[in-house]
Design an enzyme around this catalytic site. Structure first.
Site, PDB file in Angstrom:
ATOM      1  CB  CYS A   1      13.459  -4.958  -3.302  1.00 46.57           C
ATOM      2  SG  CYS A   1      12.798  -5.287  -1.685  1.00 46.57           S
TER       3      CYS A   1
ATOM      4  CG  ASN B   1      17.487  -4.979   3.719  1.00 46.30           C
ATOM      5  OD1 ASN B   1      17.951  -3.875   4.033  1.00 46.30           O
ATOM      6  ND2 ASN B   1      17.387  -5.368   2.465  1.00 46.30           N
TER       7      ASN B   1
ATOM      8  CD  GLN C   1      14.474  -7.244   7.493  1.00 45.72           C
ATOM      9  OE1 GLN C   1      14.322  -8.185   8.276  1.00 45.72           O
ATOM     10  NE2 GLN C   1      14.037  -7.293   6.240  1.00 45.72           N
TER      11      GLN C   1
ATOM     12  CB  SER D   1       7.029  -4.084   6.938  1.00 44.94           C
ATOM     13  OG  SER D   1       6.330  -4.783   5.952  1.00 44.94           O
ATOM     14  CB  ALA D   2       2.324  -6.700   9.078  1.00 48.17           C
ATOM     15  CG  HIS D   3       5.764  -8.548   4.399  1.00 51.29           C
ATOM     16  ND1 HIS D   3       6.787  -9.170   3.738  1.00 51.29           N
ATOM     17  CD2 HIS D   3       5.856  -7.240   4.086  1.00 51.29           C
ATOM     18  CE1 HIS D   3       7.471  -8.257   3.035  1.00 51.29           C
ATOM     19  NE2 HIS D   3       6.918  -7.081   3.232  1.00 51.29           N
TER      20      HIS D   3
ATOM     21  CB  THR E   1     -11.475   2.276   3.469  1.00 44.23           C
ATOM     22  OG1 THR E   1     -12.359   3.262   2.944  1.00 44.23           O
ATOM     23  CG2 THR E   1     -12.246   1.299   4.335  1.00 44.23           C
TER      24      THR E   1
HETATM   25  N1  PMP Z   1      12.892  -1.547   4.632  1.00 40.69           N
HETATM   26  C1  PMP Z   1      13.547  -2.695   4.838  1.00 40.69           C
HETATM   27  C2  PMP Z   1      14.812  -2.692   5.646  1.00 40.69           C
HETATM   28  C3  PMP Z   1      13.055  -3.874   4.291  1.00 40.69           C
HETATM   29  O1  PMP Z   1      13.727  -5.016   4.488  1.00 40.69           O
HETATM   30  C4  PMP Z   1      11.858  -3.848   3.533  1.00 40.69           C
HETATM   31  C5  PMP Z   1      11.305  -5.106   2.915  1.00 40.69           C
HETATM   32  N2  PMP Z   1      12.143  -5.666   1.912  1.00 40.69           N
HETATM   33  C6  PMP Z   1      11.215  -2.616   3.356  1.00 40.69           C
HETATM   34  C7  PMP Z   1      11.754  -1.501   3.931  1.00 40.69           C
HETATM   35  C8  PMP Z   1       9.941  -2.504   2.570  1.00 40.69           C
HETATM   36  O2  PMP Z   1       8.861  -3.018   3.298  1.00 40.69           O
HETATM   37  P1  PMP Z   1       7.454  -3.343   2.605  1.00 40.69           P
HETATM   38  O3  PMP Z   1       7.629  -4.673   1.958  1.00 40.69           O
HETATM   39  O4  PMP Z   1       6.477  -3.386   3.752  1.00 40.69           O
HETATM   40  O5  PMP Z   1       7.143  -2.242   1.663  1.00 40.69           O
END
Ligand code: PMP
Length: 384
Positions: free
Chosen positions: A323, A148, A176, A196-198, A234
């Site tokens: 993060c 990432n 990623q 991950s969708a976002h 749910t």
């Molecule tokens: N793994 C990687 C490589 C990521 O870049 C991220 C998002 N920062 C995550 C895991 C965590 O994903 P989520 O935000 O869906 O918890």
């Protein structure tokens, strides 16, 4: 705003938002209910499952929806140790996302042996160090597909083949990679993989765990029988619908010349910064990378200061993973690549998306060099 922080999160695509909206209000049924409203929701969840499966080259039955990749990574790790109580070693790398590193640290405190394989200065994993640590004592090998922070892509095929030969489960963090590289899980020696969708123009708070057919599995959350007893709770129907639509859009984009155009745009950015700022180094540039990510070191300044100044000018950048960036520590990824702490702290991540325009990159190349010069003139090293 010129938004170049797409590895942190992406805007929801308009088509995705439009597709989600009915599922908040008039189509509100619980996907477990037998009446028609419920069954419509259940059908929508299954349609989304098929769309995500197509994006990643899996079958729909192998996709388990959940709250995001943090949950998917935690689930895969927990499941592996619970399913194999006699195995006390887990292998990972030094450059993983915290949602893998921290659950492993917790296991270490419980007495498990955690092997963290080093990476090379290119940003790729050091397979000569990693592969010999994979043997019958291992409960799991967990490796990031694409990093990432640097965008560097690992050779999951080679690692997975050794896992297969040693009969060790292989988990991959595919967050990623999805939507940026063509993925075909069916043909790869991977047992579990998180998404991950976002990160691909879907909503936040929804993700999925790919679970290879027949692979032993212990759910993290128990309760209702949702997701075929693999993830209770749910279903978040609007979010899952959005994830499915986002996956479909990403698959369409991957089938065009979009990835090559994005790579060219990233190269334009990297070249332009080098020409106009000088003393610039692109981390991972000699390794295979996903098309959207450039991690750039600007000698003699603080990356964090550049991110803050750029934000004032309407350019959204990052010093690494969102993060970790609240923590003010140099990136563990860049340190593992052999950078000195002051070099790691002088680095900034540009993460583009399929919607990034040439005009935005040109504007960025006009806005940033004066900021870089300004910061260098202030630097304690007394540059310039
Ligand atoms: N793994 C990687 C490589 C990521 O870049 C991220 C998002 N920062 C995550 C895991 C965590 O994903 P989520 O935000 O869906 O918890």
């Amino acid at each position: 705003v010129i938004y170049l922080d797409n590895n942190a999160t992406t805007p929801v695509a308009p088509e995705v938002l439009a597709g989600m909206l009915p599922w908040f209000a008039e189509r509100f049924g619980n996907a477990s209910s037998l009446h028609r409203l419920g069954q419509e929701s259940a059908d929508a969840v299954e349609a989304a499952r098929g769309r995500l499966a197509r994006l990643v080259g899996a079958t729909a039955a192998e996709i388990v929806f959940n709250s995001g990749a943090t949950e998917a990574n935690n689930t895969a790790i927990r499941s592996a140790v619970r399913a194999q109580p006699d195995k006390r070693r887990l292998v990972t790398s030094a450059v993983e996302h915290p949602s893998v590193l921290e659950p492993l640290e917790a296991l270490e405190r419980d007495g498990y042996e955690i092997v963290r394989a080093p990476c090379l200065s290119s940003g790729r994993l050091d397979l000569e160090a990693l592969l010999p640590t994979i043997d019958a004592r291992c409960a799991l090998v967990s490796i990031l597909w694409a990093n990432n922070e640097t965008g560097v892509v690992n050779d999951v095929q080679a690692i997975g083949e050794v896992c297969r030969a040693q009969r060790v489960p292989f988990h991959v963090d595919g967050v990623q990679a999805a939507g940026k590289l063509p993925l075909r899980l069916a043909g790869l020696p991977i047992d579990t993989c998180s998404f991950s969708a976002h990160k691909l123009h879907g909503p936040k708070g929804v993700g999925a765990l790919y679970l290879r057919r027949g692979h032993p599995f212990e759910p993290l959350l128990r309760g209702g029988g949702q997701e075929k007893e693999r993830r209770a709770g749910t279903e978040n129907v609007p979010a899952i619908v959005g994830f499915g639509l986002a996956a479909e859009l990403a698959a369409k984009w991957l089938a065009t010349d979009g990835p090559q155009r994005l790579t060219a745009l990233r190269e334009r950015l990297e070249r332009g910064l080098a020409e106009r700022c000088g003393d610039v180094h692109v981390h991972g540039q000699d390794a295979p990378r996903i098309p959207n990510t450039a991690n750039v070191r600007f000698g003699g300044l603080s990356g964090e200061a550049l991110v803050l100044l750029a934000s004032e000018e309407g350019v959204a950048l990052s010093t690494g993973s969102a993060c970790a960036s609240g923590r003010h520590a140099p990136s563990h990824v860049l340190l593992a690549m052999g950078l000195a702490p002051e070099e790691a702290s002088a680095s900034v991540r540009f993460s583009l998306a399929r919607g990034t325009s040439e005009g935005e990159i040109e504007r960025c190349l006009e806005l940033l060099p004066p900021l870089v010069a300004q910061l260098r003139s202030l630097a304690p090293q007394g540059r310039g």
